[in-house]
Scaffold this active site. Structure first.
Site, PDB file in Angstrom:
ATOM      1  N   GLY A 137      38.809 -31.868  49.137  1.00 16.85           N
ATOM      2  CA  GLY A 137      37.361 -32.030  48.951  1.00 16.85           C
ATOM      3  C   GLY A 137      36.652 -30.680  49.120  1.00 16.85           C
ATOM      4  N   HIS A 138      37.013 -29.938  50.167  1.00 13.61           N
ATOM      5  CA  HIS A 138      36.412 -28.609  50.374  1.00 13.61           C
ATOM      6  C   HIS A 138      36.788 -27.670  49.230  1.00 13.61           C
ATOM      7  CE1 HIS A 138      36.854 -29.933  54.731  1.00 13.61           C
ATOM      8  NE2 HIS A 138      35.571 -29.657  54.658  1.00 13.61           N
TER       9      HIS A 138
ATOM     10  N   GLY B 108      29.268 -31.404  49.692  1.00 13.06           N
ATOM     11  CA  GLY B 108      29.911 -32.615  49.180  1.00 13.06           C
ATOM     12  C   GLY B 108      29.007 -33.830  49.387  1.00 13.06           C
TER      13      GLY B 108
ATOM     14  N   ASP C 207      28.864 -36.621  52.496  1.00 18.81           N
ATOM     15  CA  ASP C 207      27.798 -36.519  53.493  1.00 18.81           C
ATOM     16  C   ASP C 207      26.472 -36.516  52.734  1.00 18.81           C
ATOM     17  OD1 ASP C 207      29.254 -35.998  56.143  1.00 18.81           O
ATOM     18  OD2 ASP C 207      30.234 -34.643  54.741  1.00 18.81           O
TER      19      ASP C 207
ATOM     20  N   GLN D 197      25.605 -29.678  66.445  1.00 19.49           N
ATOM     21  CA  GLN D 197      25.449 -30.899  65.644  1.00 19.49           C
ATOM     22  C   GLN D 197      26.261 -32.081  66.164  1.00 19.49           C
ATOM     23  OE1 GLN D 197      27.184 -28.847  62.045  1.00 19.49           O
ATOM     24  NE2 GLN D 197      27.959 -30.890  61.633  1.00 19.49           N
TER      25      GLN D 197
ATOM     26  N   HIS E 257      40.497 -29.581  53.183  1.00 25.45           N
ATOM     27  CA  HIS E 257      41.293 -30.469  52.326  1.00 25.45           C
ATOM     28  C   HIS E 257      40.784 -30.295  50.890  1.00 25.45           C
ATOM     29  CE1 HIS E 257      37.729 -32.975  52.467  1.00 25.45           C
ATOM     30  NE2 HIS E 257      37.801 -32.986  53.783  1.00 25.45           N
TER      31      HIS E 257
END
Ligand code: PAF
Length: 283
Positions: free
Chosen positions: A36-37, A149, A152, A61, A34
């Site tokens: 953000g990436h 980002g 996280d 994870q 999205h």
């Protein structure tokens, strides 16, 4: 954009670039990209000579198999977004390529208490898996710079510490601002799994973080947290996992009265069976 599925193919190019003195900015992702990436790819392009993105849904994870099974896979759409953002290289490896000696053959480095608190307390083994894959991907890509980002936030701190203790201290780690929808909701690959009502409810997370930032309780952390918990109690459909105010560098509770600019509020909550996280520095 050139796509690679093996370390060998990618390294043939990245080793040559490093020899020429070029910098390589790396954006690790699990796909379902999205804006953000894409902002991370743009930052890598801006700061470095070349950008590499990886799409790899890392099995080590996930503490719950169901979360791994439900992870959205949208490779073709992701590729289009990366092309449009002028990403130079895409690494799309298999589990066997990332973990040639088996995924369970790993001992996480000791980076202190940060691994076992907040996210680490609620997602047992999560940060061990994140450190395992990020270290491995950095070695596969030969990246000089890592872009993560700040949604996280704890993951960013964990990876910064990890690079220092595993001999990757030459890698510059960049923490990039959270990208939000107009409504304030932090962008996340998981948002697509929210119902319309769930998305409305999710706005309360960023709302409460903002409110915590403007409240002046002379940084009385217990009171800030209690007020937030009381606020979420009004919404039975939101299952609050934690809302904590901590020191932004250590993620520990400050011992004395910390200045507001050193504090961060972090929140995790379940809505519609989707786990959402967000945070805000209080200054
Ligand atoms: O933030 C993520 O998407 C993942 O934790 C990461 C950093 C790509 C490692 O798998």
């Amino acid at each position: 954009m050139k796509t690679f599925s093996t370390e060998k193919e990618l390294q043939a190019i990245s080793a040559k670039l490093l020899k020429e003195g070029k910098t390589i900015g790396f954006v690790p992702t699990m796909g379902a990209l999205h804006s953000g990436h894409i902002s991370l790819i743009e930052a890598a392009n801006e700061a470095c000579d070349f950008s590499v993105c990886s799409i790899f849904v890392n099995p080590t994870q996930f503490d719950k198999q169901v979360d791994l099974d439900k992870y959205p896979i949208t490779i073709e759409a992701d590729k289009k977004l990366l092309e449009a953002a002028n990403c130079d290289f895409l690494l799309l490896p298999s589990v066997a390529e990332v973990y040639p000696n088996g995924k369970d053959n790993y001992t996480a480095p000791d980076i202190g208490k940060i691994v076992g608190i907040l996210e680490g307390k609620h997602r047992i083994g999560h940060f061990e898996g994140v450190m395992q894959v990020v270290e491995r991907l950095l070695r596969m890509t030969l990246a000089t710079d890592l872009f993560m980002g700040l949604k996280d936030y704890q993951q960013y701190l964990v990876c910064s510490k990890m690079t220092k203790v595993v001999g990757l201290d030459h890698v510059k780690v960049h923490g990039m601002p959270i990208v939000r929808e107009k409504s304030g909701l932090a962008k996340s690959s998981r948002n697509v799994r929210l119902s319309k009502n769930g998305k409305e409810l999710a706005l309360n997370i960023s709302k409460r973080l903002k409110k915590t930032r403007v409240l002046n309780y002379k940084n009385n952390i217990k009171r800030l947290e209690k007020k937030a918990e009381e606020f979420f109690e009004k919404f039975p459909e939101i299952e609050l996992e934690y809302f904590e105010v901590v020191d932004k560098n250590t993620l520990m509770k400050p011992t004395g009265k910390d200045k507001k600019e050193n504090l961060i509020a972090l929140c995790a909550a379940w809505i519609d069976g989707v786990r959402l996280i967000d945070n805000m520095v209080l200054s």
